[in-house]
Motif scaffolding. Structure first.
Motif, PDB file in Angstrom:
ATOM      1  N   ASN A 191       0.839  -1.198   0.000  1.00 14.03           N
ATOM      2  CA  ASN A 191       0.000   0.000   0.000  1.00 14.03           C
ATOM      3  C   ASN A 191       0.877   1.252   0.000  1.00 14.03           C
ATOM      4  O   ASN A 191       1.797   1.378   0.811  1.00 14.03           O
ATOM      5  N   LEU A 192       0.590   2.176  -0.905  1.00 13.74           N
ATOM      6  CA  LEU A 192       1.395   3.395  -1.033  1.00 13.74           C
ATOM      7  C   LEU A 192       0.655   4.648  -0.593  1.00 13.74           C
ATOM      8  O   LEU A 192       1.266   5.583  -0.050  1.00 13.74           O
ATOM      9  N   TRP A 193      -0.656   4.673  -0.829  1.00 15.28           N
ATOM     10  CA  TRP A 193      -1.359   5.938  -0.609  1.00 15.28           C
ATOM     11  C   TRP A 193      -1.534   6.284   0.872  1.00 15.28           C
ATOM     12  O   TRP A 193      -1.476   7.459   1.248  1.00 15.28           O
ATOM     13  N   ILE A 194      -1.713   5.293   1.739  1.00  7.45           N
ATOM     14  CA  ILE A 194      -1.851   5.600   3.169  1.00  7.45           C
ATOM     15  C   ILE A 194      -0.528   6.116   3.747  1.00  7.45           C
ATOM     16  O   ILE A 194      -0.515   7.139   4.447  1.00  7.45           O
ATOM     17  N   PRO A 195       0.631   5.467   3.486  1.00  9.10           N
ATOM     18  CA  PRO A 195       1.906   6.054   3.933  1.00  9.10           C
ATOM     19  C   PRO A 195       2.123   7.461   3.377  1.00  9.10           C
ATOM     20  O   PRO A 195       2.644   8.334   4.077  1.00  9.10           O
ATOM     21  N   GLY A 196       1.705   7.691   2.121  1.00  7.60           N
ATOM     22  CA  GLY A 196       1.836   9.027   1.543  1.00  7.60           C
ATOM     23  C   GLY A 196       1.003  10.047   2.296  1.00  7.60           C
ATOM     24  O   GLY A 196       1.454  11.168   2.564  1.00  7.60           O
ATOM     25  N   MET A 197      -0.224   9.661   2.664  1.00  6.31           N
ATOM     26  CA  MET A 197      -1.103  10.548   3.434  1.00  6.31           C
ATOM     27  C   MET A 197      -0.531  10.812   4.826  1.00  6.31           C
ATOM     28  O   MET A 197      -0.572  11.941   5.327  1.00  6.31           O
ATOM     29  N   LEU A 198       0.006   9.758   5.453  1.00 13.16           N
ATOM     30  CA  LEU A 198       0.609   9.924   6.776  1.00 13.16           C
ATOM     31  C   LEU A 198       1.827  10.841   6.715  1.00 13.16           C
ATOM     32  O   LEU A 198       2.053  11.659   7.623  1.00 13.16           O
ATOM     33  N   PHE A 199       2.595  10.720   5.652  1.00 17.14           N
ATOM     34  CA  PHE A 199       3.772  11.570   5.452  1.00 17.14           C
ATOM     35  C   PHE A 199       3.353  13.045   5.358  1.00 17.14           C
ATOM     36  O   PHE A 199       3.922  13.911   6.030  1.00 17.14           O
ATOM     37  N   CYS A 200       2.336  13.331   4.536  1.00 18.58           N
ATOM     38  CA  CYS A 200       1.846  14.707   4.382  1.00 18.58           C
ATOM     39  C   CYS A 200       1.253  15.216   5.695  1.00 18.58           C
ATOM     40  O   CYS A 200       1.422  16.394   6.054  1.00 18.58           O
ATOM     41  N   TRP A 201       0.562  14.340   6.422  1.00 19.64           N
ATOM     42  CA  TRP A 201      -0.018  14.710   7.716  1.00 19.64           C
ATOM     43  C   TRP A 201       1.077  15.093   8.711  1.00 19.64           C
ATOM     44  O   TRP A 201       0.928  16.072   9.461  1.00 19.64           O
ATOM     45  N   SER A 202       2.170  14.338   8.732  1.00 22.27           N
ATOM     46  CA  SER A 202       3.279  14.658   9.638  1.00 22.27           C
ATOM     47  C   SER A 202       3.871  16.031   9.336  1.00 22.27           C
ATOM     48  O   SER A 202       4.196  16.794  10.257  1.00 22.27           O
ATOM     49  N   ILE A 203       4.023  16.341   8.055  1.00 22.09           N
ATOM     50  CA  ILE A 203       4.524  17.665   7.671  1.00 22.09           C
ATOM     51  C   ILE A 203       3.566  18.746   8.154  1.00 22.09           C
ATOM     52  O   ILE A 203       3.988  19.764   8.722  1.00 22.09           O
ATOM     53  N   ALA A 204       2.259  18.519   7.936  1.00 17.07           N
ATOM     54  CA  ALA A 204       1.254  19.503   8.337  1.00 17.07           C
ATOM     55  C   ALA A 204       1.234  19.703   9.847  1.00 17.07           C
ATOM     56  O   ALA A 204       1.071  20.832  10.334  1.00 17.07           O
ATOM     57  N   ILE A 205       1.417  18.617  10.605  1.00 18.41           N
ATOM     58  CA  ILE A 205       1.460  18.725  12.067  1.00 18.41           C
ATOM     59  C   ILE A 205       2.620  19.619  12.497  1.00 18.41           C
ATOM     60  O   ILE A 205       2.469  20.514  13.342  1.00 18.41           O
ATOM     61  N   GLY A 206       3.803  19.385  11.924  1.00 23.28           N
ATOM     62  CA  GLY A 206       4.970  20.193  12.272  1.00 23.28           C
ATOM     63  C   GLY A 206       4.761  21.663  11.971  1.00 23.28           C
ATOM     64  O   GLY A 206       5.061  22.537  12.802  1.00 23.28           O
ATOM     65  N   PHE A 207       4.237  21.953  10.787  1.00 18.81           N
ATOM     66  CA  PHE A 207       3.977  23.345  10.415  1.00 18.81           C
ATOM     67  C   PHE A 207       2.918  23.971  11.325  1.00 18.81           C
ATOM     68  O   PHE A 207       3.031  25.140  11.706  1.00 18.81           O
ATOM     69  N   SER A 208       1.883  23.199  11.663  1.00 22.61           N
ATOM     70  CA  SER A 208       0.822  23.743  12.510  1.00 22.61           C
ATOM     71  C   SER A 208       1.363  24.133  13.883  1.00 22.61           C
ATOM     72  O   SER A 208       0.988  25.171  14.436  1.00 22.61           O
ATOM     73  N   ARG A 209       2.280  23.333  14.420  1.00 20.70           N
ATOM     74  CA  ARG A 209       2.828  23.639  15.743  1.00 20.70           C
ATOM     75  C   ARG A 209       3.655  24.914  15.735  1.00 20.70           C
ATOM     76  O   ARG A 209       3.643  25.692  16.695  1.00 20.70           O
ATOM     77  N   MET A 210       4.380  25.132  14.634  1.00 22.71           N
ATOM     78  CA  MET A 210       5.207  26.351  14.538  1.00 22.71           C
ATOM     79  C   MET A 210       4.370  27.571  14.210  1.00 22.71           C
ATOM     80  O   MET A 210       4.545  28.632  14.804  1.00 22.71           O
ATOM     81  N   LEU A 211       3.458  27.455  13.267  1.00 24.50           N
ATOM     82  CA  LEU A 211       2.657  28.596  12.829  1.00 24.50           C
ATOM     83  C   LEU A 211       1.682  29.072  13.898  1.00 24.50           C
ATOM     84  O   LEU A 211       1.345  30.261  13.950  1.00 24.50           O
ATOM     85  N   LEU A 212       1.212  28.170  14.754  1.00 22.42           N
ATOM     86  CA  LEU A 212       0.269  28.548  15.800  1.00 22.42           C
ATOM     87  C   LEU A 212       0.959  29.048  17.065  1.00 22.42           C
ATOM     88  O   LEU A 212       0.302  29.365  18.060  1.00 22.42           O
ATOM     89  N   GLY A 213       2.286  29.115  17.033  1.00 29.50           N
ATOM     90  CA  GLY A 213       3.023  29.671  18.166  1.00 29.50           C
ATOM     91  C   GLY A 213       3.263  28.692  19.288  1.00 29.50           C
ATOM     92  O   GLY A 213       3.606  29.097  20.411  1.00 29.50           O
ATOM     93  N   MET A 214       3.143  27.400  19.002  1.00 35.19           N
ATOM     94  CA  MET A 214       3.309  26.389  20.045  1.00 35.19           C
ATOM     95  C   MET A 214       4.744  25.894  20.182  1.00 35.19           C
ATOM     96  O   MET A 214       5.157  25.453  21.247  1.00 35.19           O
ATOM     97  N   HIS A 215       5.518  25.932  19.067  1.00 32.70           N
ATOM     98  CA  HIS A 215       6.865  25.370  19.095  1.00 32.70           C
ATOM     99  C   HIS A 215       7.823  26.143  18.203  1.00 32.70           C
ATOM    100  O   HIS A 215       7.421  26.745  17.199  1.00 32.70           O
ATOM    101  N   TRP A 216       9.106  26.084  18.580  1.00 33.25           N
ATOM    102  CA  TRP A 216      10.192  26.625  17.780  1.00 33.25           C
ATOM    103  C   TRP A 216      10.613  25.572  16.753  1.00 33.25           C
ATOM    104  O   TRP A 216      10.295  24.388  16.903  1.00 33.25           O
ATOM    105  N   SER A 217      11.355  26.014  15.759  1.00 34.67           N
ATOM    106  CA  SER A 217      11.800  25.078  14.717  1.00 34.67           C
ATOM    107  C   SER A 217      12.693  23.981  15.301  1.00 34.67           C
ATOM    108  O   SER A 217      12.637  22.826  14.864  1.00 34.67           O
ATOM    109  N   GLN A 218      13.508  24.313  16.313  1.00 41.89           N
ATOM    110  CA  GLN A 218      14.373  23.289  16.909  1.00 41.89           C
ATOM    111  C   GLN A 218      13.562  22.223  17.652  1.00 41.89           C
ATOM    112  O   GLN A 218      13.987  21.063  17.739  1.00 41.89           O
ATOM    113  N   ASP A 219      12.392  22.593  18.161  1.00 45.30           N
ATOM    114  CA  ASP A 219      11.531  21.612  18.825  1.00 45.30           C
ATOM    115  C   ASP A 219      11.039  20.578  17.818  1.00 45.30           C
ATOM    116  O   ASP A 219      11.059  19.371  18.086  1.00 45.30           O
TER     117      ASP A 219
END
Length: 266
Positions: free
Chosen positions: A196-224
């Motif tokens: 299966n390729l599409w679920i890992p691909g979705m999880l990969f994109c979700w992980s990127i979005a989680i990281g960006f959301s934490r930084m953009l919402l003021g919850m974490h620094w880039s080093q975190d």
């Protein structure tokens, strides 16, 4: 007995490449000394969308995320591999929660939003982090309610304001990033083994979005986010290795014990 789980280089390679890409994104921000907060308007639709994305890694919604991944795995994996997936996710989540609980008070790093509030004379981080969690929530509520009267153009949407009032712990590491990266590494391995390729691909994109959301919402620094991506990947790989070494014994015991229990209760 046929070994139900074994490391395969054909699956290791895309996993490692994906992990490297996940490390590069916050790594560039860290090396460049760039901060994504407060770049985004926090009263916008984009900010509220990021809030819902980040909520998929927040209790109790994070539990629903894990259950969804397990359900997708159950539908696509043979019984032995699904059981192995379940054990690996359980082990990695326990390790992630334990490490996150230990490291936050150890490093005692203030969140970007708390530092921003201090810069605008709305909060004192030194005294803020000595308070109990309930008292910190009260202090944060008072601070965010005073933003509109401060000399700043920042405005918080109701959902973002609620998020700031709830997230009053230390910054390092990013528990959301640890959760997302670990779950992605572990689940993707088994799903890629099943072709299966599409679920890992979705999880990969979700992980990127989680990281960006934490930084953009003021919850974490880039080093975190960078460190949590590194740690989360290590936890995921170690969990896979542990299950790889112990699963044949666990699976053998379960296949013998379960029929005996069923027969006994009949």
């Amino acid at each position: 007995m046929k070994r139900p789980f074994s490391f395969k280089s054909s699956v290791q390679f895309p996993i490692m490449i994906g992990w490297l890409i996940l490390l590069i994104i916050p790594g560039i921000l860290f090396v460049s000394d760039l901060s994504l907060f407060p770049w985004l308007a926090l009263d916008s639709f984009a900010a509220e969308t990021l809030f819902w994305i980040t909520s998929t890694g927040t209790a109790p919604y994070g539990v629903a995320t894990v259950l969804l991944v397990l359900l997708l795995g159950y539908q696509r994996l043979e019984r032995s591999r699904f059981f192995s997936l379940f054990l690996a996710i359980s082990l990695s989540m326990c390790a992630t929660l334990g490490l996150n609980h230990y490291l936050k008070p150890y490093f005692s790093e203030a969140r970007p939003n708390a530092v921003w509030l201090e810069q605008h004379y709305l909060l004192n981080t030194d005294s803020f982090y000595t308070l109990t969690k309930v008292e910190r929530k009260e202090k944060m509520t008072t601070a965010v309610n005073r933003i509109e009267h401060a000399n700043t153009e920042l405005t918080l949407a109701p959902l973002i304001k609620q998020h700031w009032q709830h997230e009053v712990g230390f910054a390092f590491p990013s528990g959301h990033t640890l959760f997302a990266i670990t779950l992605t590494i572990v689940a993707s391995y088994y799903l890629l083994l099943a072709g299966n390729l599409w679920i890992p691909g979705m999880l990969f994109c979700w992980s990127i979005a989680i990281g960006f959301s934490r930084m953009l919402l003021g919850m974490h620094w880039s080093q975190d986010v960078l460190a949590s991506t590194l740690i989360g990947g290590v936890i995921g790989l170690i969990s896979l290795l542990v299950i790889h070494k112990t699963f044949p014994f666990i699976w053998s015991m379960s296949t013998k014990l379960v029929p005996q229990l069923i027969k006994k209760n009949q």
